[in-house]
Scaffold this active site. Structure first.
Site, PDB file in Angstrom:
ATOM      1  CE  LYS A 125      -3.540  -1.462  -4.434  1.00 56.61           C
ATOM      2  NZ  LYS A 125      -3.252  -2.218  -5.658  1.00 56.61           N
ATOM      3  CG  ASP A 165      -6.671  -1.673  -6.660  1.00 55.61           C
ATOM      4  OD1 ASP A 165      -5.822  -2.452  -7.112  1.00 55.61           O
ATOM      5  OD2 ASP A 165      -7.592  -2.065  -5.899  1.00 55.61           O
TER       6      ASP A 165
END
Ligand SMILES: NC(=O)C1=CN([C@@H]2O[C@H](COP(=O)(O)OP(=O)(O)OC[C@H]3O[C@@H](n4cnc5c(N)ncnc54)[C@H](OP(=O)(O)O)[C@@H]3O)[C@@H](O)[C@H]2O)C=CC1
Ligand SMILES: O=C(O)CCC(=O)C(=O)O
Length: 450
Positions: A125, A165
């Site tokens: 991430k 995201d």
């Protein structure tokens, strides 16, 4: 002290101040206890001790110039957690709250989520504390280019494949891919969530929201129930929320409320999806604008929420879809939801419920789908985008959607079978954590100590 408690204690001492990471590790590690009791091989191989340490953490400076000519500096992150099952895979988040603890929790969760999809993708991430709100399009482009001027050297189609995201959608992916291509002289599948005009996959935009509703459908079918004609509440009004609402309509349900960080709307006749899409996807407007067009809808600003509570969870509904951000639903919210008749919670967001709320849902045996299972449709469809890019083909919307639906069914089967295997058939938190962990752990053992 048990082995798990010792490990959690070690993490708190050695990674201080990373509350969200501690919360995520606490939830996962505790639910793995029955597995560790039954199979000592995982402790002997120190799988968890290894998994809680990211393989690589890249922290970098992002310097750029705003429209007024002033120099701005932000923090950039890419945390490459686990490459056991494939290239690091996970989104980039641009939000002022981003810090190491948040990116680490998201990366840690991503390992197990990606394992649950059954596909060959590792976990990672990244993101930045850059705040896209109020920035001009040119500023967004300059920031994305500056961010990529460092990140490009760490990513690649077979090594690390970022996606979107919070705060990162098609526009940002476009600017980042453009810079990546210029710096590397490569045109490949290093990003997913790309535009359909240059390499994206049909249905990736819809996938997380659609998948979350498919997961709810599977949970409810197992109880002989459906979403048809049921009142549903969806928090957020971004990518995941919008396509959750769309799929709810396909299923004959009635989504009546959604929110953004400034407030929520309640539209008893059902959310006007075309209006919501126009406001959020085209105009990039605040949700408060909605009631200017829908006179019967009610807008409540966060300033009027009861202290410490998210008012959207006090709306009576049959199913709730938390789809905004972490820790947006606490124990009091959970109790109120259930008191008002809620029977199903399917998480589109990552870790939207606090650990106390999660424990309550599990105790009460409602149909509760934890984020790492319920929202895995997004990353799974990203892998389908990678597969199309690698083989230079494009599948139709129907083909991708059918694969997504099948993947969500497989995830549900794997989670519920694992929960039953450990004697807690309705505990999908335990099922998801053990099923995801076991796939990574078995592969780690076969790949040796690296
Ligand atoms: N996009 C994807 O494919 C996937 C996303 N997720 C998760 O889903 C969630 C939503 O992501 P996505 O829809 O892509 O993001 P978007 O940026 O498209 O939308 C985020 C939404 O959540 C709201 N929000 C964000 N932060 C907060 C906050 N601190 N308090 C209240 N509301 C907030 C935003 O409101 P505002 O505009 O006012 O900030 C916005 O409505 C995240 O948890 C993400 O990690 C999970 C799997 C895949
Ligand atoms: O599509 C992806 O690669 C990542 C999606 C994501 O960030 C997530 O699953 O939380």
């Amino acid at each position: 002290m048990t082995y798990i408690d010792e490990l959690l204690d070690y993490l708190k001492r050695t990674s201080p101040g990373q509350e969200e990471f501690h919360q995520a590790t606490e939830e996962v590690l505790h639910s793995l206890e029955p597995l560790f009791e039954k199979y000592p091989i995982y402790k002997e191989n120190k799988i968890l001790d290894r998994l809680v340490e990211p393989e690589r953490q890249i922290l970098f400076r992002v310097a750029w110039v705003d429209d007024s000519g002033e120099i701005q500096v932000n923090k950039g992150y890419r945390i490459e957690f686990s490459s056991t099952l494939g290239p690091y895979k996970g989104g980039l988040r641009f939000h002022p709250s981003v810090n190491t603890g948040i990116i680490k929790f998201l990366g840690f969760e991503q390992i197990f989520k990606n394992a649950l999809t059954g596909l060959q993708i590792g976990g990672g991430k990244g993101g930045s504390d850059f705040d896209p709100k109020g920035k001009s399009d040119r500023e967004i482009m300059k920031f994305c280019q500056a961010f990529m001027s460092e990140l490009y050297r760490h990513i690649g189609a077979t090594t690390d494949v970022p996606a979107g995201d919070i705060g990162v959608g098609g526009r940002e992916i476009g600017y980042m891919f453009g810079m990546y291509k210029k710096l590397t002289n490569r045109y490949d599948g290093t990003f997913t969530g790309k535009s359909l005009k240059w390499g994206g996959s049909l249905a990736r935009t819809e996938a997380t929201g659609y998948g979350c509703v498919y997961f709810a459908k599977n949970m409810l079918e197992a109880k002989g129930e459906t979403l048809k004609d049921k009142r549903c509440v969806v928090s957020g009004s971004g990518n995941v929320a919008i396509y959750t609402i769309e799929k709810l309509y396909h299923m004959g349900a009635l989504p009546i409320a959604c929110s953004d960080s400034a407030g929520m709307i309640l539209d008893e006749e059902g959310i006007d999806l075309n209006l919501l899409k126009d406001l959020k996807e085209n105009q990039r407007a605040r949700l408060s604008e909605y009631v200017k067009y829908r006179k019967n809808a009610k807008y409540t600003p966060v300033t009027e929420y009861p202290k410490g509570r998210n008012a959207i969870w006090s709306i009576p509904c049959y199913a709730a879809f938390p789809s905004a951000t972490q820790n947006e639903l606490n124990l009091e919210d959970a109790k109120e939801l259930l008191k008002n008749g809620c029977k199903c919670v399917s998480e589109g967001a990552n870790m939207p419920s606090t650990n106390e709320a999660v424990d309550y849902f599990v105790e009460q045996k409602i149909a509760y789908g934890p984020g790492k299972a319920a929202n895995a449709g997004g990353v799974a469809t990203s892998q389908l985008e990678m597969a199309q890019n690698a083989s230079m083909v494009s599948w139709t919307f129907e083909e991708v959607d059918a694969k997504l639906e099948q993947i969500m069914r497989n995830i549900f089967e794997s989670v519920s079978t694992t929960a039953a295997e450990f004697g807690q058939p309705t505990n999908f938190v335990l099922g998801a954590n053990i099923a995801g962990f076991r796939r990574v752990a078995d592969a780690m053992i076969e790949q040796g100590i690296v």
